[in-house]
Design a protein around this motif. Structure first.
Motif, PDB file in Angstrom:
ATOM      1  N   ARG A 137      20.101  45.473  13.664  1.00 51.63           N
ATOM      2  CA  ARG A 137      20.163  44.026  13.461  1.00 51.63           C
ATOM      3  C   ARG A 137      18.908  43.309  13.941  1.00 51.63           C
ATOM      4  N   TYR A 138      18.048  43.994  14.658  1.00 53.79           N
ATOM      5  CA  TYR A 138      16.844  43.332  15.178  1.00 53.79           C
ATOM      6  C   TYR A 138      15.772  43.203  14.101  1.00 53.79           C
ATOM      7  N   LEU A 139      15.132  42.066  14.098  1.00 53.62           N
ATOM      8  CA  LEU A 139      14.114  41.813  13.084  1.00 53.62           C
ATOM      9  C   LEU A 139      12.753  41.641  13.743  1.00 53.62           C
ATOM     10  N   ALA A 140      11.787  42.427  13.286  1.00 53.81           N
ATOM     11  CA  ALA A 140      10.439  42.314  13.863  1.00 53.81           C
ATOM     12  C   ALA A 140       9.843  40.939  13.577  1.00 53.81           C
ATOM     13  N   ASP A 191      11.086  38.184  13.873  1.00 55.94           N
ATOM     14  CA  ASP A 191      11.457  37.194  14.885  1.00 55.94           C
ATOM     15  C   ASP A 191      10.413  37.067  15.985  1.00 55.94           C
ATOM     16  N   GLY A 192       9.655  38.123  16.171  1.00 59.29           N
ATOM     17  CA  GLY A 192       8.650  38.066  17.230  1.00 59.29           C
ATOM     18  C   GLY A 192       7.288  37.627  16.730  1.00 59.29           C
ATOM     19  N   PHE A 193       7.219  37.293  15.459  1.00 57.22           N
ATOM     20  CA  PHE A 193       5.917  36.972  14.871  1.00 57.22           C
ATOM     21  C   PHE A 193       5.655  35.476  14.940  1.00 57.22           C
ATOM     22  N   ASP A 194       4.452  35.147  15.327  1.00 57.70           N
ATOM     23  CA  ASP A 194       4.076  33.730  15.409  1.00 57.70           C
ATOM     24  C   ASP A 194       3.082  33.416  14.290  1.00 57.70           C
ATOM     25  N   GLU A 206      19.524  48.241  24.261  1.00 55.66           N
ATOM     26  CA  GLU A 206      20.371  49.379  24.628  1.00 55.66           C
ATOM     27  C   GLU A 206      20.884  50.143  23.412  1.00 55.66           C
ATOM     28  N   PHE A 240       8.397  44.687  21.020  1.00 55.39           N
ATOM     29  CA  PHE A 240       9.402  43.912  21.730  1.00 55.39           C
ATOM     30  C   PHE A 240      10.202  44.811  22.655  1.00 55.39           C
ATOM     31  N   ARG A 241      10.950  44.185  23.510  1.00 59.30           N
ATOM     32  CA  ARG A 241      11.598  44.956  24.570  1.00 59.30           C
ATOM     33  C   ARG A 241      12.678  45.872  24.026  1.00 59.30           C
TER      34      ARG A 241
END
Lengths: 986, 499
Positions: free
Chosen positions: A105-108, A110-113, A99, A95-96
């Motif tokens: 706080r980002y969760l991998a 979330d990008g999973f389909d 900054e 994912f992108r």
């Protein structure tokens, strides 16, 4: 309830609902049905079983059984090697970049389909993967453990897995951070950007320490009163949560990073997973003492385009690190280098080089990996209660040549290497392996293979690529593979004598439907037959070539159909030529005619090229003019245009009406109106009856036109049913008598119509054709003067396009010979004639092949010098010195090139056997094989397609169980264009 | 002067609207629609020769003049005879960002925004909505945000936004699909941050309010900060909140509906869990992308209605086998018994709601389900559950007078009633006439009735050329062409050409 706790509860709930959603929540898993998988070798993850049966129900492994305990009538799948689905410890979610340096706080996940299907890594046997949020900044986010296929509901194993922190160089260099105040105004300045630490390598571990401590302090302080309560920081909150849950994973490669990190972890009492670990062999004791696992990134890529081993620092990759980790008791799993996930099995196998046991290497990509990812209960093994995630392999999991055949997830097949690709026809691939490959060109290949794709040989060699879905025929070490045999001259399947017909109709029309005899010939090893007339014509005839397997319908598709070449060569019988005559006249005449034809074609081609060039120029000019013209036209008043259109329409309507009424009004504005009644001009429909015709023929049309003199008639006749060419008509009108001559060639001369007008639009009469006489009855159906267009073949058509020369199929073979593309087959009896032919051939620069020339020995030197050859039946014999000897053997002994032919229909079946007979009569077996394959093909000019096993030629393969022309050898299998000739029914 | 300019700018809309406003009755009026076939939105048997009694803009009674419960027409009622016509409830557009001068797509988190500030009553969109038979429009802005602000249900009729409004603050839009430039990881992390921030803000506010209350009562704060935050929560009132948090607070407090945009199936679980975690699932409508049907079971389990994407077909090629599959999306939801509303598309045909419903019927969805998907279901989803989308006593008299069955291709909207007033009449549709005939005077009958508005846009170019060419076309076109020729332009009639 505090916010953190509540949030944690919420996300735990989300995770739970994702991970443990009932199977029916999104997609039904096959519940209830029991699958029995019988594996020759079963790697359960702990032990290796042979001939064991895996029992799968509801997407889970129920148990393993010995073969004999499978209930009767159960559906059993048989597979070779079964291993647990591979577990990928690092799949970059990609994912992108954000900054924040600490992007906890980002969760991998979330990008999973979970609904996506057909992940490319399934073809490598990878079923489970850790989605890695990336290695930028100090913390890039929280990973997740997911399955790459299967039912959507069960695909998330851990939605919040380890938080990935970076103790390596990736931890540095986060972008500067600046905050735009809200609401922004002139009173609130935008402050300069703040650099994010760490800024240098030495600061990484201290910064991690600071962040970990800050996070813990933050989570405590958030419980406190408003005055001391820190501002909301989702990243610190996420970090604190991960620390408290023990969900941490650190990337560290260099020994200094590892040492500093281990010291810090020991201090804080943490046992995270360490990934990378390139130099972990230097800190084995510390690692063992820490109790954390290592995800060891295998040091080299197999398919990497550039050397990824060294970046900025040069570290020595060592293959023995896994062994040393194992010896030190550090739990470890493998991660492939970036972009190398598809080679995970191979990379694991490389670690065996360093001394790791094979079972440990396999475990490092299955069971151990699953355990380090915290999902060891469910995946990575095939024990009781585990998910039925497994791969079916073609051999040992760590063997280099092993292929993944199937991948299963939760009891469902998610990848099948043999599944045909729909939409696009997959190439039909065949690989034949044998102990000996006799290519017929170059040396024989021992233990080699031939790859045939879509009927064409794609590779020959000691090893060839095996495409996905290819059929592999392993003929064994004793087997010998040769090219299919070529019958140099036969009449297989030819209907009738094949004399003149062969010159008129396409080959496919002449070949009968007796498939069984053709198949017998194919089964005997003859895969190509050069087809000619039963007796060679004295006027010359052409030869075609067919395959012995295929369908005539597909004759257009040269790679699939019956036909190999429509015209291969031409043959002429000059055996009755007068040996005392100066030169064979018949041949000379043919060659001269052919030469004219060649010249005419050359001229035509030149004219055509010129015409095309002119045409292109004209078009370009017209286009340019059009562009010029269009501009002013667009500006024209639309009203005017409308009026003009209206006028044109009216004119058209009137014209139409006029046409219907008759020709007294002007039919064509260019023509002058005729006052006198014209009894002839118009379209006539005629019916022929009587004479030899059993039934009247209707529907013929004539377009006739009376010339201004009132007597001469010109026109064109269109035969009934549109069969045949238009015939020009010339004729006369005398009062009411009509005489029409049709310019049609027929065996009886040109037909003539004599008729009498018996009405305004009707005439009856007779059509006279030699001895025949037919009644003709014609009615005028249209009175307008037709535009008579008589198509004259030679000359130029309307647009000036040059017409091709008259087709002369009988000359095609000679033409090819003159163009150097084909030989000329000549049957001769007398050496003197043969010499004359050779002389003539030299003059015309053509290659000659004599057919069964018994006295070839007398002019052997001349034949050799001219590069000519002889076609012989293998069984033919000649008398030499009072002894009857085999003709082929005799030719071979004199060094005259020769090839075999059957000169019979389905007798081609016996060609190989008769060749063996020739060998028995003293012919060298190698020469005999050549005469059946490459020599035959070369002599007839079809060696670009058949005759040897070379790339680009037809995939005609014969598999023998021994030496090809040995009486004891059996021809096991025959392939024609990569397709097997079916064995005879018993 | 300025009045004149406005009229020039949007002559069609305003002259029509202005006229009708003048003609509108000031006080209560009783209107009776008599003699029509009434088609109900739930698909039950149409009532032939039905009578609808309307009082004060509401439907008072639906029935027949004779029979068991005959309707008596009051002496002072204005009777509109619609014999031979079909009456159908006004259609409801459940979700659109049209009618705004520009939807917000730039402020990622804007719960303080309201479409009220952006709706432009002079937009042609409203006029054409009326022409197409849409009487309620839920204007709610873009999906390309995180939190996009409040929506509003309006009628496509009125001079001001207030006059048009039938429900203000209808819902707040939340999008879980990636905003442009965001990937899902960032979108969701930021969306979580929105609610974390709200929680944090509310906790701070609660603690402050508790301290204040205690101070007023001249007591010392003795409880722990966590306890104080919990107790203080009850003390918070809307006026304590700042603009940034007020609407979100109302959302989590169950006083505001949510429209959650779910673009892909992979967003479904997250969307449902987000709504559940923050207590607004029961008031949530999911606005779906076309591929979301793969997660139909998630919505089924959540027991919430959905608004389907305007593209009804989904095509997918299997990456491994190359096999192409086509799915008709509404059927999936109908089979799963998830209530759905339909949206019009942008294509020439799919831009009519009734066309979308007709497609559903052709794909095997029941007529009742298809009809309610463009009337009662979207009405409920916009919070007009007891007011619009049905022909039933007590409901707003938003009715369409059609020339035939609502799902028939040849049917036209002839009249539109909003709250019992005729606000649209095809025979007086100035712009339509202009578009379809190019003639503005003296051919009311010929054009007004025959020219098919539904096809008008597509055929206006042809209409001008209208020559003999059209003779084999549809009846209406043929007649129109004739009518035009009869107009005295001196063109011969097409049949006379050959004589």
């Amino acid at each position: 309830m505090s916010r953190t706790v509540r949030a944690a509860a919420f996300w735990a709930a989300v995770g739970l609902s994702l991970a443990l959603a009932p199977a029916n929540a999104q997609e039904e898993a096959p519940v209830g049905e029991t699958l029995y998988l019988h594996a020759q070798t079963l790697h359960t993850g702990r032990v290796v079983l042979h001939d064991a049966v895996l029992v799968i129900r509801g997407g889970k492994v129920v148990q393993t059984l010995p073969v004999d305990e499978v209930p009767a009538g159960a559906k059993v799948l048989r597979r070779a090697v079964v291993a647990p689905g591979f577990v990928l410890t690092e799949l970059r979610a990609g994912f992108r970049r954000t900054e924040e340096s600490l992007g906890a706080r980002y969760l991998a996940i979330d990008g999973f389909d979970p609904h996506s299907q057909g992940h490319s890594l399934l073809s490598s046997g990878i079923t489970t993967a850790f989605l890695h949020p990336g290695s930028r900044g100090l913390a890039s986010g929280q990973g997740a453990v997911v399955k790459l296929g299967g039912p959507a509901a069960g695909r998330v194993l851990r939605s919040r897995a380890e938080l990935c922190l970076n103790a390596g160089s990736g931890g540095m260099g986060a972008p500067y951070k600046f905050k735009i105040p809200f609401p922004s105004s002139s009173d609130v300045p935008i402050l300069p950007a703040i650099p994010q630490r760490p800024l240098g390598r030495s600061g990484i571990v201290p910064e991690i320490a600071a962040k970990l401590r800050a996070a813990l302090a933050y989570s405590r302080a958030r419980q406190g009163p408003a005055a001391t309560r820190p501002e909301l920081d989702p990243n610190l909150a996420a970090l604190a949560e991960a620390v408290l849950d023990g969900r941490l994973r650190f990337e560290a490669n260099r020994v200094d990073e590892l040492k500093g990190l281990i010291r810090l972890l020991r201090e804080l009492g943490l046992e995270p997973v360490i990934s990378g670990g390139l130099e972990s062999y230097k800190v084995l004791e510390d690692l063992a003492g820490l109790g954390s696992g290592v995800i060891y990134r295998l040091p080299y890529g197999i398919s990497s385009r550039r050397d990824r081993g060294e970046r900025r620092l040069t570290l020595q990759p060592r293959w023995d690190t896994p062994r040393r980790l194992a010896q030190a008791g550090v739990p470890f799993a493998f991660a492939p280098p970036s972009g190398e996930a598809k080679n995970i099995r191979l990379a694991a196998a490389l670690s065996v080089r360093g001394g790791l046991s094979r079972s440990a290497a396999l475990a490092a990509i299955t069971r151990q990996a699953a355990q380090l990812l915290g999902v060891g209960e469910r995946v990575g093994h095939l024990g009781r209660g585990a998910d039925a995630d497994f791969v079916v392999l073609s051999g040992d999991p760590l063997a280099t040549s092993t292929q993944v055949r199937e991948t299963w997830i939760s009891g469902q097949l998610v990848f099948d290497a043999r599944a045909p690709l729909k939409g696009k026809r997959p190439p039909r691939a065949l690989v034949v392996r044998a102990g000996l490959i006799v290519t017929g060109a170059g040396p024989v290949i021992r233990n080699g293979a031939v790859l045939v794709i879509d009927g064409q040989i794609a590779a020959v060699g000691s090893s060839v690529p095996v495409p996905r879905g290819a059929r592999v025929v392993d003929a064994g070490p004793d087997a010998v593979v040769t090219a299919g045999f070529v019958d140099g001259y036969g009449h297989l399947g030819l209907q009738g004598g094949g004399g003149r017909e062969l010159e008129r109709a396409p080959l496919s029309k002449l070949i009968g439907s007796d498939r069984s005899s053709t198949r017998r010939v194919a089964r005997a090893g003859v895969t190509t037959v050069v087809l000619g007339a039963r007796s060679i014509s004295r006027g010359g005839g052409r030869l075609g070539a067919i395959k012995t397997l295929g369908t005539p319908d597909l004759q257009d598709d040269l790679r699939r159909g019956f036909l190999l070449k429509e015209v291969v060569a031409s043959a002429i019988d000059l055996s009755r030529e007068d040996p005392l005559g100066k030169s064979p006249k018949a041949l000379q005449a043919k060659l001269a005619a052919a030469k004219r034809a060649v010249a005419a074609w050359a001229k035509y081609r030149k004219a055509l090229a010129k015409w095309k060039g002119e045409q292109a120029k004209k078009k370009a000019k017209a286009r340019a003019d059009l562009v010029k013209k269009r501009r002013p036209r667009a500006k024209k008043d639309s009203k005017k245009a409308d009026e003009a259109k209206k006028k044109a329409d009216e004119a058209k309507k009137k014209a139409d009406a006029a046409k219907k009424k008759g020709p007294e009004k002007k039919g064509d504005p260019k023509k002058k109106p005729k006052k006198k009644f014209d009894p002839i001009s118009g379209t006539w429909e005629f019916t022929m009856s009587g004479g030899p015709l059993p039934e009247p023929r209707e529907g013929g049309q004539m377009l006739l036109k009376l010339e201004p003199d009132g007597k001469t008639i010109t026109g064109v006749a269109k035969p009934p049913g549109g069969l045949g060419d238009d015939a020009p008509i010339t004729g006369t009108l005398d009062g009411k008598e009509i005489e029409l001559n049709l310019e049609v060639d027929s065996p009886f001369g040109k037909p003539k119509i004599k008729a009498t007008l018996d009405g305004e639009d009707h005439f009856t009469g007779k059509l006279l054709l030699g001895p025949l006489s037919l009644d003709v009855d014609a009615t005028r159906i249209e009175r307008s003067v037709p535009v008579i267009k008589i198509e004259i073949r030679r000359g130029k058509s309307k647009d000036g396009r040059p017409e091709p020369p008259t087709a002369a199929p009988a000359l095609d073979g000679f033409r090819l010979a003159l163009e150097g593309k084909a030989p000329l087959l000549v049957r001769v009896a007398h050496p003197r004639v043969a010499l004359a032919i050779l002389k003539l051939a030299k003059a015309y620069k053509i290659r000659v092949v004599f057919v069964e020339f018994a006295d070839a020995d007398l002019i052997a030197d001349e034949i050799k010098a001219a590069g000519a050859g002889v076609l012989v039946r293998p069984e033919a014999s000649v008398v030499r010195g009072g002894r009857r000897v085999n003709m082929a053997a005799d030719l071979a002994a004199r060094g005259i090139p020769f090839a075999f032919m059957s000169q019979s229909g389905d007798g081609a079946e016996w060609l190989p056997l008769r060749a063996i007979g020739a060998v028995a009569d003293g012919l060298d077996p190698g020469a005999a094989l050549g005469a059946l394959t490459i020599n035959s093909a070369r002599m007839l000019g079809i060696s670009d397609r058949v005759g040897s096993l070379e790339v680009g030629k037809d995939g005609d393969l014969l598999i023998f169980n021994g030496a090809p022309l040995e009486a004891t050898t059996r021809l096991e299998r025959v392939f024609v264009r990569g397709r097997e000739v079916p064995a005879e029914k018993e | 002067m300025s009045k004149l300019t406005i009229r020039e700018v949007c002559a069609g809309a305003l002259s029509l609207v202005g006229l009708l406003l003048l003609a509108a009755p000031a006080a209560a009026e009783t209107v009776v629609l008599k003699g029509a076939t009434i088609v109900f939105s739930d698909g039950k048997t149409p009532l032939k020769g039905g009578v609808i009694l309307i009082e004060d803009g509401k439907i008072k009674a639906v029935g027949k003049l004779k029979g068991r419960n005959p309707i008596k027409i009051p002496y002072d009622a204005k009777v509109i005879n619609v014999e031979g016509k079909t009456v159908f409830p006004g259609m409801v557009l459940a979700h659109t960002s049209q009618g705004l001068d520009r939807p917000n797509e730039s402020v990622p988190v804007g719960p303080y925004l309201d479409v009220f500030d952006s709706i432009d009553p002079s937009k042609l969109f409203f006029e054409s909505s009326l022409r197409d038979g849409v009487t309620s429009i839920h204007v709610i802005q873009g999906n390309d945000c995180l939190v996009a602000g409040l929506g509003r249900v309006v009628r496509p009729f009125g001079m001001t936004v207030d006059a048009m409004t039938s429900r203000a603050a209808s819902a707040i839009k939340i999008s879980v699909a990636g905003k442009r430039g965001y990937d899902r990881v960032r979108q969701r992390a930021n969306l979580r941050a929105v609610f974390d921030d709200l929680e944090d803000y509310l906790e701070g506010l609660a603690e402050k309010r508790y301290a204040e209350t205690e101070k007023e009562a001249e007591r010392e704060v003795t409880v722990s900060p966590a306890k104080a935050r919990e107790l203080g929560k009850k003390l918070i009132s809307d006026k304590d909140l700042d603009d940034k948090h007020r609407n979100l607070y109302r959302l989590v407090n169950g006083r505001l509906d949510a429209y959650v945009y779910v673009d892909r199936a992979q967003d479904a679980i997250f969307a449902v869990e987000l709504a559940k975690a923050h207590g607004f699932l029961k008031r949530t409508t999911f606005v779906l992308g076309v591929e979301t049907f793969k997660a139909v079971k998630v919505f089924q389990a959540a027991k919430r209605p959905v608004i389907l994407s305007s593209s009804l077909d989904y095509r997918e090629t299997d990456r491994l086998t190359g096999e192409e599959t086509k799915t008709f999306v509404p059927k999936v939801f109908a089979d799963a018994k998830v209530r759905f509303a339909l949206l019009p598309g942008t294509q020439a045909t799919s831009r009519w709601l009734w066309y979308q419903a007709a497609r559903c019927v052709s794909e095997g969805i029941s007529r009742g389900q298809a009809l309610s998907a463009i009337t009662s279901t979207p009405a409920e989803l916009c919070g007009l559950g007891k007011r619009a989308g049905r022909i039933r006593a007590g409901y707003d008299a938003d009715l369409l007078v059609l020339s035939g069955d609502p799902l028939e291709l040849t049917t036209q909207v002839e009249q539109v009633l909003v709250e019992g007033r005729v606000v649209y009449d095809r025979s007086k549709d100035w712009r339509l006439r202009k578009l379809t005939s190019g003639v503005s005077k003296g051919d009311k009958k010929a054009d007004g009735k025959k020219a098919d508005g539904k096809k008008a846009d597509g055929k206006k170019a042809d209409g001008k050329k209208a020559d003999g060419k059209k003779a084999d076309g549809k009846k209406a076109d043929g007649k129109k062409a004739d009518g035009k020729k009869a107009d005295g332009k001196g063109k011969p009639k097409k049949n006379e050409g050959g004589k």
